[in-house]
Design an enzyme around this catalytic site. Structure first.
Site, short mmCIF file in Angstrom:
data_model
loop_
_atom_site.label_atom_id
_atom_site.label_comp_id
_atom_site.label_asym_id
_atom_site.label_seq_id
_atom_site.Cartn_x
_atom_site.Cartn_y
_atom_site.Cartn_z
N GLU A 288 8.51 42.36 20.87
CA GLU A 288 8.84 41.40 21.93
C GLU A 288 7.60 40.56 22.23
O GLU A 288 6.52 41.10 22.45
CB GLU A 288 9.31 42.17 23.17
N SER B 56 14.05 44.25 28.43
CA SER B 56 15.15 44.70 29.28
C SER B 56 15.16 44.05 30.66
O SER B 56 15.33 44.71 31.66
CB SER B 56 15.04 46.23 29.43
N CYS C 202 19.71 36.99 34.48
CA CYS C 202 20.81 36.55 35.35
C CYS C 202 20.49 36.77 36.82
O CYS C 202 21.10 36.15 37.70
CB CYS C 202 22.10 37.31 35.02
N ASP D 200 21.98 35.45 22.24
CA ASP D 200 21.97 34.01 22.51
C ASP D 200 21.54 33.15 21.33
O ASP D 200 21.52 31.92 21.44
CB ASP D 200 21.04 33.71 23.69
N LYS E 27 47.94 26.48 44.63
CA LYS E 27 47.06 26.93 45.71
C LYS E 27 47.82 28.02 46.44
O LYS E 27 49.00 27.86 46.77
CB LYS E 27 46.77 25.76 46.64
N TYR F 119 49.29 45.86 43.90
CA TYR F 119 49.49 45.08 45.14
C TYR F 119 49.29 45.96 46.37
O TYR F 119 49.71 47.12 46.40
CB TYR F 119 50.92 44.51 45.18
N TRP G 84 53.75 38.63 45.87
CA TRP G 84 53.73 37.84 44.63
C TRP G 84 52.28 37.35 44.47
O TRP G 84 51.87 36.41 45.14
CB TRP G 84 54.68 36.64 44.70
#
Ligand code: NAD
Length: 442
Positions: A32, A38, A42, A279, A357, A422, A430
């Site tokens: 490295e 490590s 983010c 990456d 919405k 739910y 729903w």
């Protein structure tokens, strides 16, 4: 057996750990260039905003811990200069500045990506940053403490996560974006909700702004666009990343159209015994069935897991991605998966879509918030190929469900009859996903 991994980010560490799991006796060396391995890049925006106080919290393993727990020789501050494929040796400059070599039977390139920097004047001024590594983040945080006005160039994932966090740190924040909307990988109707959230929280969002230079006397004082100059004390460039492929090119590894490394599902490159992950690499897009470059942390970990296992003699396959991503800007959660409508057009896929919405909880249950769901279907097959969800709670779960629906080529009807959970605190009976699917049946 000797395995060398180049790069100690997500993909490299996952590769080394996975190689060790598959092969308990192999000699594994990880090289490295920086002093950290490590690290969770983010987390940098949250460190800058003060939510994470100490930068060391972003490090999962120190080199010593990884060496001890995985029996992997971790060499930090070790910069790889060259690779000799025929003699199977990696040449690197060690921590002491000496040129050294290490032999390999298999090699994993996990060299990552680096920030794109536009070719503009004034990049050398003090107070101009990109965000990628921990050391740079520490310096940026120190500088932030002395700066009142901050200008961010680019309203993508990093730009907007930074905007929230610079506000959290009490700064005046301006974001300059080239396109007519923020977050180009979600569709414009939903990007509009993101714009509103930024403005509501006091961020000055300036769209259609191409930055042409940075001005100042030693230190940045102005960010210059084609029509306006913005006074600032600090500037951060967050206009995307490009893969680090210099070493790969040097040894003749084939690159894809995107410029990132081409691999097969075993994460093998075109050079025998050389694997790539993270990456720096393309991945197969499961909807399009073609390679794409979507560099994200979770993908890097999985690619690393597969590359490391195979480099150690195992047998794993990486099926690919559908471009799932999520972030949060102030109170707003923003998730996307599959193809966006604009993106689908770019690939020649004809689509139809619905946008609804809804509320995030049962109508009578306190605390429900607005939630927007967009479903994108392929016209010819009526299969769900994309989904975007924006709202103030419950976005992750819905994007996760849509990811699985897309990976399994669900029709809206299959989504309607999916046995989703739910209860009033979590959703209306729903669920908004089901409502969107039902609307798309009409
Ligand atoms: P990005 O691609 O997300 O956004 C770059 C933004 O800069 C875009 O909006 C683009 O239109 C804009 N832009 C490009 N050139 C410009 C210019 N000259 N002037 C002004 N604006 C310009 O890239 P990023 O934010 O730098 O992030 C880098 C990578 O890391 C991306 O692949 C991103 O997906 C990933 N990332 C993901 C997450 C997450 O998933 N939560 C978080 C951070 C970073």
């Amino acid at each position: 057996m000797k395995i060398v991994v180049i790069g100690g980010g997500a993909a490299g560490m996952a590769a080394a750990a996975s190689a060790r799991r598959v092969n308990p006796t192999a000699d594994i060396t990880l090289l490295e260039a920086s002093r950290h391995v490590s690290y969770g890049s983010c987390g940098i925006p949250y460190y800058l905003g003060g939510l994470v106080e100490d930068v060391s919290r972003l490090v999962t393993y120190t080199p010593e811990e990884f060496r001890r727990s995985r029996k992997v020789e971790v060499l930090t501050n070790s910069y790889v200069k060259d690779i000799n494929v025929s003699s199977k040796r990696v040449v690197y400059v060690s921590e002491k500045g000496e040129e050294r070599e290490v032999g390999f039977d298999t090699l994993v390139l996990a060299t990552g990506a680096r920030p794109v920097v536009p070719k503009i004047e004034g990049l050398g001024l003090n107070g101009v940053y990109t965000v990628r590594f921990l050391d740079g983040a520490v310096k940026l945080k120190e500088d932030l403490a002395r700066s009142k006005r901050v200008t961010i160039i680019g309203a993508g994932y990093i730009g907007l996560e930074l905007a929230e966090n610079f506000k959290r740190a009490g700064r005046e924040v301006t974001v300059l974006e080239l396109l007519p909307r923020p977050m180009p990988n979600i569709d414009p109707e939903l990007a509009e909700i993101v714009s509103r959230e930024l403005k509501k929280n006091g961020v000055r969002l300036e769209l259609n702004k191409r930055v042409v230079g940075l001005k100042g006397d030693g230190r940045v004082e102005k960010v210059v666009t084609e029509d306006v100059e913005y006074e600032t004390d600090l500037a951060v460039i967050a206009v995307g990343v490009k893969p680090n492929v210099a070493l790969a090119k040097r040894i003749g590894v084939e690159l894809g159209e995107s410029g990132a490394i081409k691999t097969n599902s075993r994460m093998e490159t075109s050079v025998k015994g050389v694997f790539a992950a993270g990456d720096n690499s393309e991945a197969n897009h499961i909807v399009l069935n073609q390679p794409v470059y979507i560099p994200l942390a979770q993908t890097a970990n999985k690619m690393g897991y597969v590359a490391g296992a195979n480099a150690a003699g195992g047998s794993e396959e990486f099926p690919g991605v559908v471009g799932s991503a999520i972030t949060k800007v102030f109170d707003l959660e923003i998730g996307r998966t599959g193809l966006g409508e604009e993106e689908a057009k770019k690939y020649g896929v004809e689509t139809k879509s619905v946008l609804i919405k809804a509320r995030s909880r049962a109508g009578y249950y306190p605390g429900g918030r607005d939630l927007w769901v967009k479903l994108i279907l392929e016209k010819s097959s009526n299969v769900i190929i994309g989904g975007q969800v924006v709202g103030y709670e419950g976005v992750w779960g819905r994007i996760a469900a849509l990811t699985l629906a897309i990976m399994n080529r669900f029709t809206p009807k299959q989504l309607v009859f999916s046995d989703l959970p739910y209860a009033p605190p979590f959703n209306p009976v729903w669920d908004p996903l089901i409502v969107a699917a039902r609307v798309s049946l009409k």
